[in-house]
Design a protein around this motif. Structure first.
Motif, PDB file in Angstrom:
ATOM      1  N   LEU A   1       5.486  15.082  11.734  1.00  0.00           N
ATOM      2  CA  LEU A   1       5.874  14.831  10.343  1.00  0.00           C
ATOM      3  C   LEU A   1       6.917  13.735  10.202  1.00  0.00           C
ATOM      4  CD1 LEU A   1       5.291  15.765   7.473  1.00  0.00           C
ATOM      5  CD2 LEU A   1       7.189  17.385   7.679  1.00  0.00           C
ATOM      6  N   ASP A   2       7.819  13.620  11.180  1.00  0.00           N
ATOM      7  CA  ASP A   2       8.868  12.602  11.078  1.00  0.00           C
ATOM      8  C   ASP A   2       8.322  11.192  11.279  1.00  0.00           C
ATOM      9  OD1 ASP A   2       8.318  13.284  13.754  1.00  0.00           O
ATOM     10  OD2 ASP A   2      10.277  12.584  14.435  1.00  0.00           O
ATOM     11  N   ARG A   3       7.096  11.071  11.851  1.00  0.00           N
ATOM     12  CA  ARG A   3       6.502   9.753  12.087  1.00  0.00           C
ATOM     13  C   ARG A   3       5.050   9.710  11.589  1.00  0.00           C
ATOM     14  NH1 ARG A   3       8.110   7.420  17.950  1.00  0.00           N
ATOM     15  NH2 ARG A   3       7.605   5.532  16.788  1.00  0.00           N
ATOM     16  N   VAL A   4       4.737  10.547  10.616  1.00  0.00           N
ATOM     17  CA  VAL A   4       3.354  10.767  10.215  1.00  0.00           C
ATOM     18  C   VAL A   4       2.679   9.510   9.686  1.00  0.00           C
ATOM     19  CG1 VAL A   4       3.837  11.459   7.829  1.00  0.00           C
ATOM     20  CG2 VAL A   4       1.851  12.423   9.020  1.00  0.00           C
ATOM     21  N   GLU A   5       3.453   8.584   9.162  1.00  0.00           N
ATOM     22  CA  GLU A   5       2.858   7.398   8.526  1.00  0.00           C
ATOM     23  C   GLU A   5       2.696   6.228   9.493  1.00  0.00           C
ATOM     24  OE1 GLU A   5       0.974   6.246   5.134  1.00  0.00           O
ATOM     25  OE2 GLU A   5       1.969   8.159   5.524  1.00  0.00           O
ATOM     26  N   GLU A   6       3.290   6.313  10.676  1.00  0.00           N
ATOM     27  CA  GLU A   6       3.355   5.138  11.542  1.00  0.00           C
ATOM     28  C   GLU A   6       1.992   4.719  12.104  1.00  0.00           C
ATOM     29  OE1 GLU A   6       6.512   4.828  14.401  1.00  0.00           O
ATOM     30  OE2 GLU A   6       7.793   6.154  13.225  1.00  0.00           O
ATOM     31  N   GLY A   7       1.091   5.651  12.257  1.00  0.00           N
ATOM     32  CA  GLY A   7      -0.244   5.279  12.720  1.00  0.00           C
ATOM     33  C   GLY A   7      -0.963   4.412  11.706  1.00  0.00           C
TER      34      GLY A   7
ATOM     35  N   ARG B   1       0.826  -1.205   0.000  1.00  0.00           N
ATOM     36  CA  ARG B   1       0.000   0.000   0.000  1.00  0.00           C
ATOM     37  C   ARG B   1       0.869   1.267   0.000  1.00  0.00           C
ATOM     38  NH1 ARG B   1      -5.273  -1.276   0.870  1.00  0.00           N
ATOM     39  NH2 ARG B   1      -5.642  -3.444   1.496  1.00  0.00           N
ATOM     40  N   LYS B   2       0.441   2.261  -0.754  1.00  0.00           N
ATOM     41  CA  LYS B   2       1.172   3.510  -0.851  1.00  0.00           C
ATOM     42  C   LYS B   2       1.038   4.303   0.445  1.00  0.00           C
ATOM     43  CE  LYS B   2       0.523   4.019  -5.848  1.00  0.00           C
ATOM     44  NZ  LYS B   2      -0.036   4.886  -6.918  1.00  0.00           N
ATOM     45  N   PRO B   3       2.063   5.085   0.785  1.00  0.00           N
ATOM     46  CA  PRO B   3       1.946   5.947   1.965  1.00  0.00           C
ATOM     47  C   PRO B   3       0.765   6.896   1.834  1.00  0.00           C
ATOM     48  CG  PRO B   3       4.219   5.866   1.182  1.00  0.00           C
ATOM     49  CD  PRO B   3       3.386   5.195   0.141  1.00  0.00           C
ATOM     50  N   VAL B   4       0.141   7.200   2.954  1.00  0.00           N
ATOM     51  CA  VAL B   4      -1.030   8.078   2.949  1.00  0.00           C
ATOM     52  C   VAL B   4      -0.611   9.541   3.059  1.00  0.00           C
ATOM     53  CG1 VAL B   4      -3.203   8.624   4.109  1.00  0.00           C
ATOM     54  CG2 VAL B   4      -2.415   6.251   3.987  1.00  0.00           C
ATOM     55  N   ASP B   5       0.225   9.854   4.036  1.00  0.00           N
ATOM     56  CA  ASP B   5       0.572  11.248   4.329  1.00  0.00           C
ATOM     57  C   ASP B   5       2.074  11.548   4.262  1.00  0.00           C
ATOM     58  OD1 ASP B   5      -2.141  12.141   4.989  1.00  0.00           O
ATOM     59  OD2 ASP B   5      -1.967  10.853   6.738  1.00  0.00           O
ATOM     60  N   HIS B   6       2.894  10.575   4.003  1.00  0.00           N
ATOM     61  CA  HIS B   6       4.335  10.793   4.024  1.00  0.00           C
ATOM     62  C   HIS B   6       4.774  11.735   2.907  1.00  0.00           C
ATOM     63  CE1 HIS B   6       8.607  10.128   4.405  1.00  0.00           C
ATOM     64  NE2 HIS B   6       8.665   9.802   3.115  1.00  0.00           N
TER      65      HIS B   6
ATOM     66  N   LEU C   1       1.578  17.918   0.960  1.00  0.00           N
ATOM     67  CA  LEU C   1       0.789  17.345   2.050  1.00  0.00           C
ATOM     68  C   LEU C   1      -0.646  17.847   1.984  1.00  0.00           C
ATOM     69  CD1 LEU C   1       0.778  15.647   4.664  1.00  0.00           C
ATOM     70  CD2 LEU C   1       1.477  17.709   5.902  1.00  0.00           C
ATOM     71  N   TRP C   2      -0.815  19.141   1.739  1.00  0.00           N
ATOM     72  CA  TRP C   2      -2.148  19.730   1.607  1.00  0.00           C
ATOM     73  C   TRP C   2      -2.938  19.027   0.495  1.00  0.00           C
ATOM     74  CZ3 TRP C   2      -4.773  23.953   3.895  1.00  0.00           C
ATOM     75  CH2 TRP C   2      -5.860  24.472   3.169  1.00  0.00           C
ATOM     76  N   ASN C   3      -2.286  18.845  -0.648  1.00  0.00           N
ATOM     77  CA  ASN C   3      -2.977  18.266  -1.798  1.00  0.00           C
ATOM     78  C   ASN C   3      -3.306  16.784  -1.612  1.00  0.00           C
ATOM     79  OD1 ASN C   3      -3.161  20.631  -3.283  1.00  0.00           O
ATOM     80  ND2 ASN C   3      -1.169  20.326  -4.265  1.00  0.00           N
ATOM     81  N   ARG C   4      -2.547  16.094  -0.774  1.00  0.00           N
ATOM     82  CA  ARG C   4      -2.847  14.685  -0.515  1.00  0.00           C
ATOM     83  C   ARG C   4      -4.205  14.518   0.159  1.00  0.00           C
ATOM     84  NH1 ARG C   4       1.158  10.486  -0.182  1.00  0.00           N
ATOM     85  NH2 ARG C   4       3.119  11.140  -1.128  1.00  0.00           N
TER      86      ARG C   4
END
Length: 264
Positions: free
Chosen positions: A183-189, A138-143, A156-159
């Motif tokens: 931001l440094d761990r934005v995808e971990e959730g 799966r592609k990253p959501v917010d990274h 990030l805004w456009n995502r």
């Protein structure tokens, strides 16, 4: 209405946990999606607070709550939420969780069977063997990769822009604040959600459960039928909205919460 909100910090084994509450009465604990904070429920809290002690916490690692150095997991998030429940002396409480918050609510409801009065799962992803098997694909959501010219902010805004209608930029601004805070761990959730053994925990839930979703949230909408099959629970599709439905339709969202908690 925001002048009725009360902020607080509770001690925990992981550090201080931040929460905001409103109202009095039987508690309702509201859990946010990744990578948000309590502000996802900014307009919902005062409405639920008309009948309950409505509490929106910042999940461990997000918002103003402590930031652990170890890996994120749904079990760890639930450990911290349980610590908040105990610190606030909540003997019996209702659970409301949106997206990642719903996954955390599943784990909490499985652990605190006798203390959970009801569960409302909003746009909660249904995690099974197939979801776990394909997680790496799966592609990253917010990274986003930070860039010196700041162009990653627009990226990030456009995502997330497509989830919000014109005129809802204030809510999108709140998303940006929350995402940039971690931001440094934005995808971990998101990654923690995809690893979670949800299907093994669902049989331990004894509280009556309602699963709801916005019609535009095609990520989570298919999960309604799966939750109904696994839990025998009721389901409902809201009148509109997308991924950030608590901010888009706070009155309807709060009404559903109040109706569901009152049915006990």
């Amino acid at each position: 209405m925001t002048d009725t909100l009360r902020r607080g910090y509770a001690p925990s084994p992981f550090g201080q946990l931040h929460y905001v509450e409103c109202g009095a009465g039987e508690p309702v604990l509201l859990l946010h999606q990744t990578p948000r904070s309590w502000t996802e429920y900014l307009d919902v809290l005062p409405l639920v607070g008309t009948a309950h002690r409505a509490i929106a916490m910042d999940t461990l690692g997000f918002g103003a709550s402590a930031k652990p150095t170890g890996p994120h997991s749904i079990e760890l998030f639930a450990d911290a939420a349980g610590a908040l429940v105990d610190a606030l002396g909540l003997e019996r409480f209702h659970l409301v969780g949106h997206h990642t918050g719903g996954v955390i609510a599943v784990e909490l409801a499985a652990r605190y069977q006798d203390r959970v009065a009801s569960v409302l799962l909003s746009a909660t992803p249904f995690i099974d063997d197939e979801k776990r098997r394909t997680a790496a694909e799966r592609k990253p959501v917010d990274h986003v990769v930070p860039k010196a010219d700041g162009s990653h902010l627009l990226e990030l805004w456009n995502r997330r822009r497509g989830f919000y209608e014109e005129g809802q930029e204030a809510a999108l601004n709140r998303f940006m604040v929350d995402a940039l805070t971690v931001l440094d761990r934005v995808e971990e959730g998101h990654e923690a959600v995809r690893r979670y053994g949800m299907d093994q925990r669902l049989p331990d839930i004894t509280a009556r459960t309602l699963a709801v979703c916005a019609p535009g949230d095609h990520y989570s909408l298919p999960g309604l039928a799966k939750f109904a099959a696994a839990l025998g629970c009721e389901t409902r599709v809201l009148s509109g909205g997308h991924v950030p439905v608590p901010e888009q339709l706070p009155e309807e969202f709060a009404k559903v919460v109040l109706e569901w908690t009152a049915r006990g």
